[in-house]
Design a protein around this motif. Structure first.
Motif, mmCIF file in Angstrom:
data_model
loop_
_atom_site.group_PDB
_atom_site.id
_atom_site.type_symbol
_atom_site.label_atom_id
_atom_site.label_comp_id
_atom_site.label_asym_id
_atom_site.label_seq_id
_atom_site.Cartn_x
_atom_site.Cartn_y
_atom_site.Cartn_z
ATOM 1 N N PHE A 160 0.949 -1.470 0.035
ATOM 2 C CA PHE A 160 0.067 -0.028 0.044
ATOM 3 C C PHE A 160 0.801 1.417 -0.021
ATOM 4 C CE2 PHE A 160 -3.681 -2.851 0.520
ATOM 5 C CZ PHE A 160 -4.720 -2.004 0.043
ATOM 6 N N CYS A 161 2.105 1.078 0.363
ATOM 7 C CA CYS A 161 3.180 2.298 0.386
ATOM 8 C C CYS A 161 3.218 2.848 -1.085
ATOM 9 C CB CYS A 161 4.466 1.847 0.442
ATOM 10 S SG CYS A 161 4.960 2.081 2.097
ATOM 11 N N GLY A 162 2.683 2.201 -2.085
ATOM 12 C CA GLY A 162 2.688 2.788 -3.570
ATOM 13 C C GLY A 162 3.430 1.704 -4.358
ATOM 14 N N ASP A 163 3.226 0.448 -4.216
ATOM 15 C CA ASP A 163 3.558 -0.552 -5.155
ATOM 16 C C ASP A 163 2.690 -0.541 -6.536
ATOM 17 O OD1 ASP A 163 4.143 -2.889 -6.782
ATOM 18 O OD2 ASP A 163 4.194 -4.025 -5.290
ATOM 19 N N THR A 164 2.710 0.268 -7.313
ATOM 20 C CA THR A 164 2.022 0.585 -8.448
ATOM 21 C C THR A 164 2.364 -0.724 -9.578
ATOM 22 O OG1 THR A 164 2.108 2.712 -7.978
ATOM 23 C CG2 THR A 164 1.033 2.255 -10.289
ATOM 24 N N TYR A 165 3.508 -1.097 -9.403
ATOM 25 C CA TYR A 165 4.074 -2.135 -10.169
ATOM 26 C C TYR A 165 3.362 -3.559 -10.124
ATOM 27 C CZ TYR A 165 8.547 -4.284 -12.467
ATOM 28 O OH TYR A 165 9.302 -4.751 -13.260
ATOM 29 N N HIS A 166 2.729 -3.850 -9.167
ATOM 30 C CA HIS A 166 1.759 -4.949 -9.143
ATOM 31 C C HIS A 166 0.387 -5.106 -9.841
ATOM 32 C CE1 HIS A 166 -0.699 -3.014 -6.015
ATOM 33 N NE2 HIS A 166 -1.566 -4.173 -6.035
ATOM 34 N N VAL A 173 2.364 10.867 -8.405
ATOM 35 C CA VAL A 173 3.649 10.991 -7.613
ATOM 36 C C VAL A 173 3.551 10.024 -6.349
ATOM 37 C CG1 VAL A 173 3.705 13.640 -8.101
ATOM 38 C CG2 VAL A 173 1.851 12.906 -6.170
ATOM 39 N N TRP A 174 4.900 9.570 -6.340
ATOM 40 C CA TRP A 174 5.097 8.636 -5.334
ATOM 41 C C TRP A 174 5.758 9.320 -4.164
ATOM 42 C CZ3 TRP A 174 4.689 7.347 -10.189
ATOM 43 C CH2 TRP A 174 3.724 6.334 -10.441
ATOM 44 N N PRO A 180 -5.455 11.598 -3.595
ATOM 45 C CA PRO A 180 -4.845 10.350 -2.917
ATOM 46 C C PRO A 180 -5.331 9.114 -3.694
ATOM 47 C CG PRO A 180 -6.687 11.133 -1.477
ATOM 48 C CD PRO A 180 -6.678 12.294 -2.752
ATOM 49 N N LEU A 181 -4.332 8.017 -3.767
ATOM 50 C CA LEU A 181 -4.845 7.082 -4.457
ATOM 51 C C LEU A 181 -4.543 5.703 -3.232
ATOM 52 C CD1 LEU A 181 -3.472 6.509 -7.817
ATOM 53 C CD2 LEU A 181 -5.186 5.033 -6.918
ATOM 54 N N THR A 182 -3.491 5.440 -2.816
ATOM 55 C CA THR A 182 -3.289 4.532 -1.641
ATOM 56 C C THR A 182 -1.923 5.189 -0.705
ATOM 57 O OG1 THR A 182 -1.488 3.281 -2.769
ATOM 58 C CG2 THR A 182 -3.626 2.599 -3.057
ATOM 59 N N SER A 212 -2.781 1.072 6.302
ATOM 60 C CA SER A 212 -2.911 1.540 5.203
ATOM 61 C C SER A 212 -4.331 2.172 4.538
ATOM 62 C CB SER A 212 -2.689 0.454 4.120
ATOM 63 O OG SER A 212 -1.357 -0.065 4.494
ATOM 64 N N TYR A 213 -4.406 3.065 3.518
ATOM 65 C CA TYR A 213 -5.454 3.575 3.048
ATOM 66 C C TYR A 213 -5.870 3.340 1.564
ATOM 67 C CZ TYR A 213 -2.998 7.762 1.549
ATOM 68 O OH TYR A 213 -2.227 8.439 1.167
ATOM 69 N N HIS A 214 -6.986 3.060 1.156
ATOM 70 C CA HIS A 214 -7.365 3.784 -0.182
ATOM 71 C C HIS A 214 -7.766 4.987 -0.056
ATOM 72 C CE1 HIS A 214 -7.468 -0.770 -1.657
ATOM 73 N NE2 HIS A 214 -6.961 -0.115 -2.658
ATOM 74 N N GLY A 215 -7.702 5.711 -0.932
ATOM 75 C CA GLY A 215 -8.071 7.219 -0.787
ATOM 76 C C GLY A 215 -9.210 7.681 -1.353
#
Lengths: 446, 185
Positions: free
Chosen positions: A197-203, A237-238, A291-293, A301-304
């Motif tokens: 949730f930190c920002g793994d957009t690669y998955h 933006v990460w 916000p995204l995550t 963690s959050y979903h924004g």
């Protein structure tokens, strides 16, 4: 030397598999991390009235979130001071007292010990004020969310949740939690989820099935994807924050108009259209950040936006995590909005959620594969976009403008500092306070 | 059911048992689209979460509420069809490779037949389930609970016309003990 030494090397971008499976490291985490960091406990809307309580967790332990007769909120360790039995065995409710089933010591909703059977004969000298339920030394109500720390020296709680907790139209706060907290246990180390949730957009490839079929708020109108694409045209933006938090947001163009979404219901569509422009009016340039995550270090963690929730990764053992998910909505949103969001949230998130089911599969099997004797000799690669960062632009923090593992590196750097027992200045990225002559003199005297 | 247990009642009960067993076969044999065909267009499919609450507050607080709270499932036929679509992509990793499933359905009770057992076009049926799920190598989950169904058919003579219009599933767990809920109940 602790078991976690040399497990994390964020300069080279490698992390040992050991930290996801080692029982000794897990015990260290409970002692050195979860007993110090600010942890999410619950939401004030869950204890709206005097006497309302909610059983929650901090680290591996049960705590009670409750509101006393004077309407003050408390976070109390759920264990009798006499012999340890849980004094609250319900998930939620309303009560004037927490009475221990074992010997019937009773505590008021502010934690004070108020009842000790036969105290005159058996405990003539008992000072009841010394035997209250154990209360967290630090608690804060941040826009309705309740956070607590067991460290009396913990610095003021700061977070990156404004855009998540504020109303969709930009008013401060004003969110509430739907009834019903998802609770489930997965065979995975808690850090895999927090890191994701930190920002793994690669998955994204994991979610191809759900993206193909379409489950978003406008899916009934034929749209594919797991959310409506309100981020179209924006710069992702990460951000890796000094305290270990990681956030993934989108910085929208300054002249961006509303991207039509929530198309299957007129009332809902109009609500979000109104909120979009109202938020722009209230926040000005700040409204460009959607916000995204994100993960608030260590385990919340959050979903924004789509969906919108807070999720806590409670550590159970090195290889088991109990997940609690709280779903957020504007308290004063129309019924149609709440209803559509509730359905969308359930089909997206949690054990029955079509998106999250595939996430868990990854975390579970990554944990299992970290166990191997041979496998453990080989660290994981965290080198994605290593060094490709800029400072404080367009938003504060260590910013990446391309898909990156910078936030994961920041997360594990913080994790290592906690396990090394670092002082709070180092933990939150604050320059050490200037030492006066008196400090040295006091230390010399110690 | 308060009506006399006459021949019509027992014939209908026999039909209902066959219906539920046939439904279980469709799920266990992974004939998901045929299972969807059994669902009415206005189906409400509901599985609440179960809370630990104080004695005397169960009616009010024990289960999350349909239409208001977050539950495990509180959805319609469209959402269930999406779940089937996702499995059929072959890349829904939580169900790929597919689970081995066994639905054991028992304690079947015919609770109401309207307007009568002899001419029923709507029936309320209670049942218990034990769903055994085994997947990949050693992963196992066991779900035990109760179901309350409403089945409807267009005409009493249409013995194959039953469609599921409402299903409430009470899973006897507080913290979910399975890693996910990819199965149908």
């Amino acid at each position: 030397m602790s078991a976690s030494d040399r497990m994390v090397d964020t300069e080279r971008g490698v992390v040992s598999r050991e930290i996801f499976v080692n029982d000794g490291i897990f015990a260290d985490e409970l002692e050195k991390l979860f007993a110090r960091a600010w942890l999410f406990v619950g939401h004030e809307s869950q204890v709206a009235n005097p006497g309302d309580f909610l059983a929650s967790r901090m680290g591996g332990e049960s705590v009670i979130l409750c509101r006393d007769k004077q309407r003050q909120i408390h976070v109390l360790l759920n264990t009798c001071r006499h012999r340890g039995m849980k004094v609250c065995r319900y998930d939620e409710g309303n009560t004037p007292l927490f009475s221990c089933p074992y010997h019937n010591w009773s505590y008021a909703t502010d934690g004070r010990l108020v009842g000790v059977p036969q105290h005159r004969e058996l405990y003539p000298d008992l000072d009841r004020s010394q035997w209250s339920l154990i209360e967290v030394p630090h608690m804060v109500n941040y826009k309705g969310t309740i956070w607590a720390s067991w460290d009396k020296d913990a610095p003021e709680f700061k977070d990156h949740l404004d855009q998540v907790l504020d109303c969709r139209d930009g008013r401060e706060g004003g969110s509430e939690v739907f009834g019903g907290i998802h609770k489930w246990i997965i065979p995975a180390n808690w850090k895999f989820a927090a890191e994701n949730f930190c920002g793994d957009t690669y998955h994204n490839p994991s979610h191809r099935s759900v993206d193909l079929i379409g489950i978003g708020p406008s899916a009934r109108s034929g749209d594919s994807g797991r959310r409506d694409n309100e981020y179209r045209g924006g710069q992702h933006v990460w951000v890796s924050h000094a305290a270990g938090h990681g956030t993934h947001s989108v910085w929208m163009p300054p002249d961006q108009g509303y991207v039509e979404s929530f198309r299957e219901n007129k009332v809902v569509e109009e609500y979000f259209r109104h909120c979009f422009y109202e938020r722009q009016r209230r926040l000005g340039d700040k409204a460009r950040l959607l916000p995204l995550t994100g993960t608030i270090f260590p385990n919340t963690s959050y979903h924004g936006r789509q969906p919108r929730n807070l999720c806590v990764w409670h550590p159970v053992s090195a290889t088991e995590t109990e997940i609690w998910r709280f779903f957020l909505v504007d308290a004063d949103a129309p019924g149609e909005v709440k209803d559509l969001l509730r359905h969308y949230y359930m089909r997206y998130s949690g054990p029955a959620g079509m998106t999250e089911q595939d996430d868990m599969e990854n975390w579970n099997y990554a944990t299992a594969a970290s166990r191997g004797t041979i496998a453990r000799r080989y660290p994981y690669n965290y080198q994605q976009s290593l060094g490709r960062v800029q400072r404080d632009a367009p938003v504060p923090g260590t910013v990446s403008l391309q898909v990156t593992e910078e936030s994961a590196r920041g997360f594990y750097a913080s994790w290592q500092r906690f396990l090394d027992g670092a002082p709070w200045d180092a933990l939150i990225g604050r320059p050490p306070a200037r030492r006066g002559a008196g400090d040295a003199a006091r230390e010399a005297a110690d | 059911m308060s009506e006399t247990r006459d021949l019509a009642y027992f014939r209908l009960k026999e039909d209902v048992e066959e219906l539920l067993y046939a439904e279980a076969d469709l799920l266990d044999q992974r004939r998901f689209s045929e299972w969807l065909d059994l669902l009415a267009d206005d189906l409400h499919y509901f599985m609440p979460m179960r809370r630990n609450v104080a004695f005397g507050t169960h009616a009010e607080r024990e289960n999350t509420r349909a239409g208001r709270d977050i539950s495990w499932f509180d959805e319609d036929r469209w959402t269930l069809s999406k779940r089937v679509d996702q499995i059929m992509t072959g890349i829904h990793w939580a169900e790929e490779p597919l689970s081995r499933l066994c639905h054991i359905v028992t304690n079947i009770r015919l609770l109401a037949a309207r307007p009568s057992p002899a001419a029923a076009s709507a029936i309320e049926v209670g049942s218990r389930f034990l769903v055994y799920q085994n997947r990949v190598e050693t992963e196992t989950a066991i779900f035990v609970g109760r179901r309350s169904d409403l089945w409807r058919r267009p005409a009493p003579a249409d013995r194959a016309g039953w469609r599921l219009a409402r299903r409430e599933i009470l899973l006897e767990q507080n913290v979910l003990l399975a890693k996910n809920l990819t199965t149908f109940f």
